[in-house]
Write a protein that holds these residues in place. Structure first.
Motif, short mmCIF file in Angstrom:
data_model
loop_
_atom_site.label_atom_id
_atom_site.label_comp_id
_atom_site.label_asym_id
_atom_site.label_seq_id
_atom_site.Cartn_x
_atom_site.Cartn_y
_atom_site.Cartn_z
N ALA A 1 0.83 -1.21 0.00
CA ALA A 1 0.00 0.00 0.00
C ALA A 1 0.86 1.26 0.00
N TYR A 2 1.95 1.26 0.77
CA TYR A 2 2.84 2.42 0.80
C TYR A 2 3.46 2.68 -0.56
N MET A 3 3.84 1.62 -1.26
CA MET A 3 4.43 1.81 -2.59
C MET A 3 3.43 2.49 -3.52
N GLY A 4 2.19 2.01 -3.48
CA GLY A 4 1.16 2.64 -4.30
C GLY A 4 0.94 4.09 -3.92
N LEU A 5 0.90 4.37 -2.63
CA LEU A 5 0.71 5.74 -2.18
C LEU A 5 1.88 6.64 -2.60
N ALA A 6 3.10 6.09 -2.54
CA ALA A 6 4.27 6.89 -2.95
C ALA A 6 4.16 7.29 -4.42
N VAL A 7 3.76 6.35 -5.26
CA VAL A 7 3.57 6.64 -6.69
C VAL A 7 2.53 7.73 -6.88
N VAL A 8 1.41 7.59 -6.18
CA VAL A 8 0.30 8.54 -6.36
C VAL A 8 0.67 9.91 -5.82
N TYR A 9 1.32 9.97 -4.66
CA TYR A 9 1.71 11.28 -4.12
C TYR A 9 2.70 11.98 -5.04
N MET B 1 4.87 14.40 0.74
CA MET B 1 4.31 13.09 1.10
C MET B 1 4.94 11.98 0.26
N GLY B 2 5.22 12.27 -1.01
CA GLY B 2 5.87 11.27 -1.86
C GLY B 2 7.21 10.84 -1.29
N MET B 3 8.00 11.82 -0.84
CA MET B 3 9.30 11.53 -0.25
C MET B 3 9.13 10.74 1.05
N LEU B 4 8.18 11.16 1.87
CA LEU B 4 7.95 10.52 3.17
C LEU B 4 7.48 9.07 3.00
N ILE B 5 6.51 8.85 2.13
CA ILE B 5 5.96 7.50 1.96
C ILE B 5 6.93 6.61 1.20
N GLY B 6 7.70 7.18 0.27
CA GLY B 6 8.74 6.39 -0.39
C GLY B 6 9.74 5.85 0.63
N ALA B 7 10.11 6.69 1.60
CA ALA B 7 11.01 6.24 2.66
C ALA B 7 10.36 5.17 3.53
N ALA B 8 9.03 5.27 3.71
CA ALA B 8 8.32 4.28 4.51
C ALA B 8 8.34 2.91 3.84
N VAL B 9 8.32 2.87 2.51
CA VAL B 9 8.43 1.61 1.78
C VAL B 9 9.76 0.94 2.12
N ILE B 10 10.84 1.71 2.02
CA ILE B 10 12.18 1.17 2.28
C ILE B 10 12.31 0.72 3.73
N GLU B 11 11.71 1.49 4.63
CA GLU B 11 11.77 1.11 6.05
C GLU B 11 11.02 -0.19 6.29
N ALA B 12 9.88 -0.37 5.61
CA ALA B 12 9.09 -1.59 5.78
C ALA B 12 9.77 -2.80 5.15
N ASP B 13 10.43 -2.59 4.00
CA ASP B 13 11.08 -3.71 3.29
C ASP B 13 12.14 -3.12 2.38
N SER B 14 13.41 -3.21 2.80
CA SER B 14 14.48 -2.55 2.06
C SER B 14 14.71 -3.14 0.68
N PHE B 15 14.21 -4.35 0.42
CA PHE B 15 14.33 -4.95 -0.91
C PHE B 15 12.94 -5.30 -1.45
N TYR B 16 12.04 -4.36 -1.27
CA TYR B 16 10.64 -4.56 -1.62
C TYR B 16 10.45 -4.88 -3.11
N VAL B 17 9.55 -5.85 -3.39
CA VAL B 17 9.09 -6.15 -4.75
C VAL B 17 7.58 -6.34 -4.68
#
Length: 215
Positions: free
Chosen positions: A107-115, A123-139
């Motif tokens: 969900a964070y990845m989707g939100l980062a794209v949309v923001y 918000m794009g910068m903040l949520i993009g960082a939240a993706v990495i924090e949740a999973d540093s090698f997210y796919v």
């Protein structure tokens, strides 16, 4: 044996057969199959994978009509609306998906794209960082071309677009991706170039990285 007695026996046998038949129907032996939520979620994601977002939305809505607040269906609607450019609806369904327990990185990845595209760069910068924090090698399992590299790129793009105060963040993210991908050449130290040249070079690196990551 009287005719009356034969009639009673026949009536009783027919009635018993009817009752047994009805009992068989009520037990589900010949009734409709139960709705398969997982199978229909897979069909919805297949529509999404083929970029048929209208059909995907219809199928996700169908799932939600049988499984209220299904987090995966809510997530699917968020992503489908995002790719259709309906950002307001996308925000709504990503938030619902988080509220009802979907994996937050998706969900964070989707939100980062949309923001980023809305745009709301902070918000794009903040949520993009939240993706990495949740999973540093997210796919993203439903579209594996969307991954942690996109999250880093979104952070860099949004930081750059927010202006010079955020250039150090953009610089670090750009050089992380340059090192990760092996090209283009990393940015030099900002003190080695006049401010305007450094800003132009940063924009060029972002464009190059965007093309590399999207391939």
């Amino acid at each position: 044996m009287s005719l009356q007695y034969i009639g009673i026996r026949v009536f009783t046998a027919v009635s018993l057969a009817a009752i047994l038949s009805l009992a068989g129907c009520s037990s589900g032996g010949n009734g409709p199959e139960p709705y398969d939520v997982e199978a229909n979620l897979n069909r919805a994601w297949n529509y999404f994978a083929s970029e048929d977002y209208d059909q995907a939305l219809d199928k996700f809505n169908e799932v939600l009509s049988h499984s209220e607040n299904n987090p995966e269906a809510l997530l699917g609607k968020g992503w489908s609306f995002a790719f259709e450019g309906d950002y307001d609806s996308s925000f709504t369904y990503f938030d619902y998906a988080i509220d009802f327990g979907v994996g937050t990185a998706d969900a964070y990845m989707g939100l980062a794209v949309v923001y980023r595209d809305y745009p709301d760069y902070s918000m794009g910068m903040l949520i993009g960082a939240a993706v990495i924090e949740a999973d540093s090698f997210y796919v993203f399992s439903e579209r594996t071309t969307i991954n942690y590299k996109d999250a880093h790129l979104i952070i860099a793009e949004c930081a750059y677009l927010l202006g010079s105060i955020h250039f150090p963040t953009a610089h670090d993210e750009i050089n992380y991706l340059c090192d990760l991908l092996g090209e283009p050449e990393p940015l030099p130290d900002p003190g080695t170039l006049p401010g305007e040249e450094y800003e132009i070079l940063m924009a060029e690196k972002l464009e190059d990285l965007s093309l590399l990551i999207s391939d």
